[in-house]
Scaffold this motif. Structure first.
Motif, PDB file in Angstrom:
ATOM      1  N   VAL A  81       0.431  -1.175   0.179  1.00 49.01           N
ATOM      2  CA  VAL A  81      -0.075  -0.162  -0.077  1.00 49.01           C
ATOM      3  C   VAL A  81       0.873   1.591   0.341  1.00 49.01           C
ATOM      4  O   VAL A  81       1.896   0.562   0.285  1.00 49.01           O
ATOM      5  CB  VAL A  81      -0.905  -0.267   0.694  1.00 49.01           C
ATOM      6  N   ILE A  82       0.278   2.151  -0.473  1.00 48.42           N
ATOM      7  CA  ILE A  82       1.069   3.443  -0.595  1.00 48.42           C
ATOM      8  C   ILE A  82      -0.147   4.288   0.656  1.00 48.42           C
ATOM      9  O   ILE A  82      -1.144   4.395   0.344  1.00 48.42           O
ATOM     10  CB  ILE A  82       1.232   4.271  -1.454  1.00 48.42           C
ATOM     11  N   MET A  98      -0.594   1.061  -8.447  1.00 52.36           N
ATOM     12  CA  MET A  98       0.338   0.463  -8.871  1.00 52.36           C
ATOM     13  C   MET A  98       0.225  -1.077  -7.654  1.00 52.36           C
ATOM     14  O   MET A  98       0.749  -1.505  -8.188  1.00 52.36           O
ATOM     15  CB  MET A  98       1.351   1.669  -8.501  1.00 52.36           C
ATOM     16  N   LYS A  99      -0.362  -0.694  -6.323  1.00 53.22           N
ATOM     17  CA  LYS A  99      -0.265  -1.589  -5.574  1.00 53.22           C
ATOM     18  C   LYS A  99      -0.874  -2.029  -4.893  1.00 53.22           C
ATOM     19  O   LYS A  99      -1.940  -1.874  -5.350  1.00 53.22           O
ATOM     20  CB  LYS A  99       0.688  -0.728  -4.180  1.00 53.22           C
ATOM     21  N   LYS A 100      -1.001  -3.629  -3.832  1.00 55.28           N
ATOM     22  CA  LYS A 100      -1.990  -4.383  -3.755  1.00 55.28           C
ATOM     23  C   LYS A 100      -3.431  -3.480  -3.350  1.00 55.28           C
ATOM     24  O   LYS A 100      -4.420  -3.747  -3.834  1.00 55.28           O
ATOM     25  CB  LYS A 100      -1.890  -5.327  -3.178  1.00 55.28           C
ATOM     26  N   TYR A 101      -3.103  -2.355  -2.256  1.00 57.80           N
ATOM     27  CA  TYR A 101      -4.472  -2.531  -1.665  1.00 57.80           C
ATOM     28  C   TYR A 101      -4.368  -0.490  -2.013  1.00 57.80           C
ATOM     29  O   TYR A 101      -4.862   0.406  -1.221  1.00 57.80           O
ATOM     30  CB  TYR A 101      -4.361  -2.218  -0.189  1.00 57.80           C
ATOM     31  N   HIS A 102      -3.641  -0.252  -3.172  1.00 56.97           N
ATOM     32  CA  HIS A 102      -4.320   1.116  -3.680  1.00 56.97           C
ATOM     33  C   HIS A 102      -3.369   2.104  -2.777  1.00 56.97           C
ATOM     34  O   HIS A 102      -2.055   1.794  -1.878  1.00 56.97           O
ATOM     35  CB  HIS A 102      -5.207   1.424  -4.021  1.00 56.97           C
ATOM     36  N   TYR A 179      -6.909   1.102  10.480  1.00 59.83           N
ATOM     37  CA  TYR A 179      -7.269   0.921   9.442  1.00 59.83           C
ATOM     38  C   TYR A 179      -6.064  -0.417   8.258  1.00 59.83           C
ATOM     39  O   TYR A 179      -7.268  -1.249   8.251  1.00 59.83           O
ATOM     40  CB  TYR A 179      -7.624   2.426   8.618  1.00 59.83           C
ATOM     41  N   LEU A 180      -5.160   0.061   8.837  1.00 54.65           N
ATOM     42  CA  LEU A 180      -4.326  -0.808   7.424  1.00 54.65           C
ATOM     43  C   LEU A 180      -4.251  -2.104   9.139  1.00 54.65           C
ATOM     44  O   LEU A 180      -4.177  -3.275   8.127  1.00 54.65           O
ATOM     45  CB  LEU A 180      -3.164  -0.130   8.030  1.00 54.65           C
ATOM     46  N   SER A 181      -4.126  -1.957   9.946  1.00 51.35           N
ATOM     47  CA  SER A 181      -4.140  -3.808  11.032  1.00 51.35           C
ATOM     48  C   SER A 181      -5.269  -4.614  10.352  1.00 51.35           C
ATOM     49  O   SER A 181      -5.201  -5.568  10.874  1.00 51.35           O
ATOM     50  CB  SER A 181      -3.989  -3.178  12.666  1.00 51.35           C
TER      51      SER A 181
END
Length: 310
Positions: A81-82, A98-102, A179-181
């Protein structure tokens, strides 16, 4: 989870620290190039870059994050993620997805209110009682992406832009970790209500000029919003007077707005549109910032003069 983190000002620091402290792997920090600062115009590292270097985080500082070389570097950096927090450049969609979780943006307002560059100042200037943080899925457009999470915070009566910014930074840190957890699949979020949107432009020095035909309350809020930069100011006998602190008071007078009604150790009493303000901390040209009580011991501020005349 591996994170590419993009940010530049102090607002960006607390979320980066929180992600690192909670075990997220910071693959790279992307931040603005070093700038010359201060009277000596020396190159100094931001707090964000200093922290990254102290914690063995790779630092990437492209002049243009959307250049082919920059895009290629981000593409080749492994990450899930970015996370973006007040980076300072418009980012192309090619990077955002670009990344899995945008890409997730930490924005210092309750979107769609106060999209743009100066949401903290806007909340104080407009005399809002609350503001907050929005986690947003980044997309094409200025802060128009889907909302992932929001949380409110009260604006204190003595909050300035710097103090409120730090409160919001800490809140954003808590939220991005939470959130990311809990993220185990791509979250599309909820669309914003564009009909309720508002935009705020980047603050310029001229925005800090005080118009005493405004209400005393509005002026007091502007003074707080303009700290630490660019600092509210007016003019006294043609010279700029920076104003750091003022309080609202009752002032019954037929004098024109901007007229100095009284001067004493409490400060400079000035007529506004309705009531008045007592300016208690100022800085005059070639002087240090000081309390009015100290300034008037060696300098005269005349009752009846009008502030703001150019």
């Amino acid at each position: 989870m591996k994170v590419i983190y993009m940010g530049t000002p102090l607002f960006s620091l607390a979320p980066l620290k929180a992600l690192k402290d909670h075990g997220f792997d910071i693959a790279m920090l992307i931040t603005q190039p070093d700038r010359r600062r201060g009277r000596k115009m020396q190159i100094t590292y931001s707090e964000l870059k200093t922290y990254a270097l102290e914690n063995d985080i790779e630092v990437f500082q492209p002049e243009d994050v959307n250049s082919p070389d920059s895009i290629e570097k981000i593409k080749n950096t492994e990450a899930d993620v970015i996370v973006v927090a007040s980076y300072g450049q418009i980012i192309k969609e090619e990077i955002l997805y670009m990344k899995k979780y945008h890409s997730v943006n930490i924005h210092a307002s309750l979107l769609p209110k106060y999209r743009g560059a100066a949401p903290v100042q806007a909340a104080i200037i407009n005399e809002d009682e609350v503001t907050g943080i929005t986690l947003m899925k980044m997309a094409k457009g200025l802060d128009t992406g889907n909302i992932l999470m929001t949380r409110e915070i009260a604006i204190a009566d003595d909050d300035k832009s710097d103090t409120l910014t730090m409160k919001l930074s800490n809140l954003g840190a808590e939220m991005i970790v939470e959130y990311l957890s809990g993220l185990d699949a791509l979250d599309e979020g909820s669309p914003q209500d564009d009909a309720k949107s508002s935009y705020v432009k980047m603050i310029k020095k001229e925005d800090a000029f005080i118009d005493f035909s405004e209400s005393a309350s509005k002026i007091e809020h502007i003074i707080r919003a303009m700290q630490p930069w660019p600092v509210a100011f007016t003019t006294y006998k043609g010279e700029n007077m920076k104003i750091f602190k003022a309080d609202i008071v009752k002032a019954s007078s037929d004098a024109d707005a901007g007229t100095i009604l009284n001067v004493n150790d409490e400060g400079i009493l000035v007529k506004c549109k309705d009531d008045g303000i007592i300016i208690s901390e100022v800085q005059m040209p070639n002087k240090k910032r000081m309390k009015v009580s100290d300034y008037i011991r060696g300098n005269k501020i005349e009752i009846g003069e009008r502030l703001g005349d150019r």
